[in-house]
Enzyme design. Structure first.
Site, PDB file in Angstrom:
ATOM      1  N   GLY A  80     -29.308   0.854   2.128  1.00 40.51           N
ATOM      2  CA  GLY A  80     -28.806   1.434   3.435  1.00 40.51           C
ATOM      3  C   GLY A  80     -27.715   2.439   3.159  1.00 40.51           C
ATOM      4  N   HIS A  81     -26.820   2.010   2.080  1.00 46.37           N
ATOM      5  CA  HIS A  81     -25.744   2.902   1.659  1.00 46.37           C
ATOM      6  C   HIS A  81     -26.322   4.065   1.302  1.00 46.37           C
ATOM      7  CE1 HIS A  81     -23.446  -1.127   1.143  1.00 46.37           C
ATOM      8  NE2 HIS A  81     -22.778  -0.534   1.880  1.00 46.37           N
TER       9      HIS A  81
ATOM     10  N   ARG B  23     -24.955  -8.712   1.903  1.00 49.63           N
ATOM     11  CA  ARG B  23     -25.052 -10.100   2.014  1.00 49.63           C
ATOM     12  C   ARG B  23     -26.569 -10.611   1.539  1.00 49.63           C
ATOM     13  NH1 ARG B  23     -20.760  -9.661   5.592  1.00 49.63           N
ATOM     14  NH2 ARG B  23     -19.226 -10.707   5.151  1.00 49.63           N
TER      15      ARG B  23
END
Ligand code: PAF
Length: 266
Positions: A33-34, A184
């Site tokens: 995602g990053h 997470r």
């Protein structure tokens, strides 16, 4: 790639930069995602700056902060491979010389959804993002839509305070089974990971919010909230993983929920 942990050195470098500067603020433990945010920034700007700072003021639960994954060497490798120009690694004393005496507080939306369950969370987020944007002075800053409430609050803050930066929202990146990527996720055990796919599946179902919450509860999640507003269904759950609970959040467009319902109706 320059790695800078001294803010005076960064300020000197910033003065020499011209053209567009894309900025991706993160707390590290980089995932795809990053990487998607960084790829967009690299493609759209002359210079891309990544910051890695595990911001303590946005954690209302000290155990959550202590458990947050830290993978700095790996993160730097990812940044290098993606063509990031500068990585900023500020410390607490750099960012909070005032020891958090000054804060950016929003009094409506930040108290709802995640804010209702994590007191002070968005004040910590908005304060650190304001500080980072003032330091980096990017033309464009990139945030993921998985944290849609955060994205909306940051947009509103920048507009309210006349901040000269374009906030770019980027689509959520998902695992093949639909789980939204999050730092997470690394904290999930095998059983928790297997169960987690049901979270977005149920958020996308054509059940109403209360029924989705009931089904999530039946599937073994502790439900913080399931709530639809302004065309989006938001949810947050806790997944029991033996000695710890892992908090997952997600959101889906209601239009997609309706399309899925029509497709399953044939
Ligand atoms: O989304 C995050 O990782 C954090 O909330 C952010 C925006 C980097 C602020 O600490």
């Amino acid at each position: 790639m320059k790695i800078i942990d001294n803010l005076d050195a960064w300020r000197r470098l910033r003065q020499q930069l011209s053209g567009t500067v894309g900025f991706v603020p993160t707390m590290g433990a980089l995932h795809r995602g990053h990487a998607h945010l960084l790829e967009r920034s690299v493609a759209e700007n002359a210079i891309t700056v990544l910051s890695i700072y595990l911001n303590p003021t946005q954690f209302n639960n000290p155990d959550d902060l202590a458990r947050y994954p830290c993978t700095l060497e790996q993160d730097l490798q990812v940044a290098r491979e993606l063509g990031v120009d500068v990585v900023l690694l500020p410390g607490y004393d750099d960012l909070y010389a005032d020891d958090y005496r000054f804060r950016v507080e929003e009094h409506q939306f930040s108290r709802e959804l995640c804010g209702a369950h994590r007191p002070g969370h968005f004040t910590g987020v908005l304060t650190v993002v304001m500080k980072l944007l003032n330091l980096v002075r990017p033309t464009h800053a990139y945030f993921g839509e998985k944290d849609f409430q955060q994205l909306q609050l940051i947009r509103d803050m920048c507009e309210t305070f006349f901040m000269d930066v374009e906030i770019v929202g980027c689509a959520t990146v998902r695992e093949p089974d639909g789980l939204a990527l999050s730092s997470r996720n690394a904290l999930l055990d095998a059983a928790g990971r297997a169960r987690s796919a049901q979270f977005q599946r149920l958020l996308r179902s054509d059940l109403d919010d209360a029924a989705v919450a009931r089904e999530l509860d039946r599937a073994g999640f502790v439900v913080d909230y399931v709530e639809t507003r302004e065309g989006r269904r938001f949810g947050a759950v806790l997944v029991d993983c033996g000695d710890r609970q892992v908090r997952l959040i997600d959101n889906v467009l209601v239009e997609q929920v309706l399309q899925a319902a029509m497709a399953s109706a044939g």
